[in-house]
Design a protein around this motif. Structure first.
Motif, PDB file in Angstrom:
ATOM      1  N   LEU A   8      56.195  63.776  30.216  1.00 33.27           N
ATOM      2  CA  LEU A   8      55.595  62.449  30.037  1.00 33.27           C
ATOM      3  C   LEU A   8      54.218  62.380  30.689  1.00 33.27           C
ATOM      4  O   LEU A   8      53.305  61.726  30.158  1.00 33.27           O
ATOM      5  CB  LEU A   8      56.518  61.380  30.630  1.00 33.27           C
ATOM      6  N   GLU A   9      54.055  63.040  31.836  1.00 37.08           N
ATOM      7  CA  GLU A   9      52.745  63.067  32.494  1.00 37.08           C
ATOM      8  C   GLU A   9      51.728  63.772  31.602  1.00 37.08           C
ATOM      9  O   GLU A   9      50.577  63.313  31.473  1.00 37.08           O
ATOM     10  CB  GLU A   9      52.853  63.784  33.846  1.00 37.08           C
ATOM     11  N   GLU A  10      52.158  64.884  30.984  1.00 34.91           N
ATOM     12  CA  GLU A  10      51.264  65.606  30.087  1.00 34.91           C
ATOM     13  C   GLU A  10      50.932  64.752  28.864  1.00 34.91           C
ATOM     14  O   GLU A  10      49.769  64.701  28.415  1.00 34.91           O
ATOM     15  CB  GLU A  10      51.926  66.915  29.658  1.00 34.91           C
ATOM     16  N   GLU A  11      51.955  64.065  28.352  1.00 29.59           N
ATOM     17  CA  GLU A  11      51.718  63.177  27.210  1.00 29.59           C
ATOM     18  C   GLU A  11      50.780  62.032  27.582  1.00 29.59           C
ATOM     19  O   GLU A  11      49.919  61.631  26.793  1.00 29.59           O
ATOM     20  CB  GLU A  11      53.059  62.635  26.716  1.00 29.59           C
ATOM     21  N   LYS A  12      50.958  61.525  28.800  1.00 27.02           N
ATOM     22  CA  LYS A  12      50.073  60.460  29.282  1.00 27.02           C
ATOM     23  C   LYS A  12      48.630  60.934  29.354  1.00 27.02           C
ATOM     24  O   LYS A  12      47.698  60.218  28.930  1.00 27.02           O
ATOM     25  CB  LYS A  12      50.550  60.002  30.653  1.00 27.02           C
ATOM     26  N   LYS A  13      48.422  62.167  29.881  1.00 25.19           N
ATOM     27  CA  LYS A  13      47.052  62.706  29.968  1.00 25.19           C
ATOM     28  C   LYS A  13      46.457  62.853  28.575  1.00 25.19           C
ATOM     29  O   LYS A  13      45.272  62.547  28.362  1.00 25.19           O
ATOM     30  CB  LYS A  13      47.081  64.051  30.680  1.00 25.19           C
ATOM     31  N   GLU A  14      47.267  63.328  27.625  1.00 26.24           N
ATOM     32  CA  GLU A  14      46.774  63.501  26.266  1.00 26.24           C
ATOM     33  C   GLU A  14      46.404  62.153  25.642  1.00 26.24           C
ATOM     34  O   GLU A  14      45.351  62.031  24.979  1.00 26.24           O
ATOM     35  CB  GLU A  14      47.853  64.195  25.429  1.00 26.24           C
ATOM     36  N   LEU A  15      47.256  61.145  25.884  1.00 25.86           N
ATOM     37  CA  LEU A  15      46.953  59.807  25.359  1.00 25.86           C
ATOM     38  C   LEU A  15      45.707  59.222  26.018  1.00 25.86           C
ATOM     39  O   LEU A  15      44.889  58.560  25.355  1.00 25.86           O
ATOM     40  CB  LEU A  15      48.161  58.892  25.564  1.00 25.86           C
ATOM     41  N   GLU A  16      45.576  59.435  27.319  1.00 26.44           N
ATOM     42  CA  GLU A  16      44.371  58.952  28.014  1.00 26.44           C
ATOM     43  C   GLU A  16      43.121  59.632  27.457  1.00 26.44           C
ATOM     44  O   GLU A  16      42.068  58.988  27.322  1.00 26.44           O
ATOM     45  CB  GLU A  16      44.500  59.216  29.520  1.00 26.44           C
ATOM     46  N   LYS A  17      43.260  60.935  27.133  1.00 23.69           N
ATOM     47  CA  LYS A  17      42.134  61.656  26.541  1.00 23.69           C
ATOM     48  C   LYS A  17      41.783  61.056  25.190  1.00 23.69           C
ATOM     49  O   LYS A  17      40.594  60.843  24.871  1.00 23.69           O
ATOM     50  CB  LYS A  17      42.492  63.134  26.405  1.00 23.69           C
TER      51      LYS A  17
END
Length: 231
Positions: A169-178
Motif C-alpha cells: 500500500l505504501e508503494e501504491e501510495k507513492k505511485e498515486l502521489e507521483k
C-alpha cells in the motif's frame, strides 16, 4: 541402577533379595480387610521401592515405626531444608516443590496410618483426589500454553502478511502521489497556456477595436469633409 535418592518418606533399612520371588507379596489392596498387618497395609498404600545394584536386588519398605511430635517438627525442618537446597521456586509451577510436598504428604499418611489405619486410608483417598485435580489443572495449563503458542504463531504470520500488505500500500501510495504530481503539473501547464492564449486574444481584440475606432474616425472625418464641400 543406583540406590534411590533421599526421601522425606521414612523407609526401613534396605534388604537384599537374591531373587524377586524371595520377597513377600505387598499384601491385599487397601481397605480390603481389617485384619491386615501394619506393614502389609503400608506396602499397599505406599509400595516399597526397589533397585538393582551389582546384579543384586534391593528392596526398601516403608517404616512402620510410630512418630512423635518431634518427628513431625523434624519433618518440617527437613522439608524446608530440601526446598532450599534444591532451589525450589516459591511460586508458580515447580516440579521440585511438588515432588517434595508429595513426599511430605506421603510421610504424613504413613505416620497417620501407623496410629490409625482408617484415618490413613482416608488421607490416601484425599491424596489421590488431589493428584487427579493437579493432573487435570496441569493438562489444562499445558493445553492453554499450546493454544497461546498457536495463537502467537498465527499472530506472527498475520503480522508478516499485514507488514507485506502495508509495504504494498505504501508503494501504491507513492505511485498515486507521483501520478497526482504529474497531473497537477499538466493542469498548471494547461492553465499557463490558457492564460497566455487569453492574454493574446485580449490583446488582439484590443488592437482590432482600436483599429476600428481609428478607421471609423477617419471615415467620419472624410464624410464630414464631403458634406461640407457640397454645401
Amino acid at each position: 541402577m543406583a540406590a534411590p535418592p533421599e526421601s522425606l518418606l521414612r523407609y526401613c533399612p534396605p534388604v537384599l533379595v537374591s531373587r524377586r520371588g524371595d520377597r513377600a507379596s505387598p499384601g491385599t489392596p487397601p481397605g480390603a480387610s481389617g485384619t491386615q498387618q501394619p506393614q502389609e497395609l503400608l506396602n499397599a498404600i505406599l509400595p516399597p521401592r526397589e533397585w538393582q545394584e551389582a546384579h543384586k536386588l534391593w528392596v526398601q519398605e516403608v517404616s512402620t515405626e510410630p512418630s512423635t511430635r518431634r518427628d513431625v517438627v523434624m519433618l518440617q525442618e527437613q522439608l524446608d531444608r530440601q526446598l532450599q537446597q534444591r532451589q525450589a521456586r516459591e511460586t508458580g509451577l515447580c516440579p521440585v516443590r511438588r515432588e517434595l510436598y508429595t513426599q511430605c504428604f506421603d510421610e504424613l499418611i504413613r505416620q497417620t496410618t501407623v496410629s490409625c489405619a482408617e484415618r490413613g486410608l482416608l488421607l490416601l483417598r484425599v491424596r489421590d483426589e488431589l493428584r487427579l485435580t493437579l493432573s487435570a489443572y496441569q493438562a489444562l495449563y499445558e493445553s492453554s500454553v499450546a493454544f497461546g503458542v498457536r495463537k502467537a504463531l498465527q499472530a506472527e504470520q498475520g503480522k508478516a502478511h499485514l507488514e507485506k500488505r502495508i509495504a504494498e500500500l505504501e508503494e501504491e501510495k507513492k505511485e498515486l502521489e507521483k501520478q497526482v504530481s504529474e497531473e497537477k503539473a499538466k493542469c498548471e501547464a494547461i492553465e499557463r497556456q490558457e492564460t497566455e492564449r487569453r492574454e493574446i486574444e485580449e490583446k488582439k481584440h484590443s488592437e482590432e477595436v482600436t483599429f476600428l475606432k481609428r478607421t471609423n474616425q477617419q471615415l467620419k472625418a472624410q464624410l464630414e469633409c464631403i458634406i461640407a464641400a457640397k454645401n
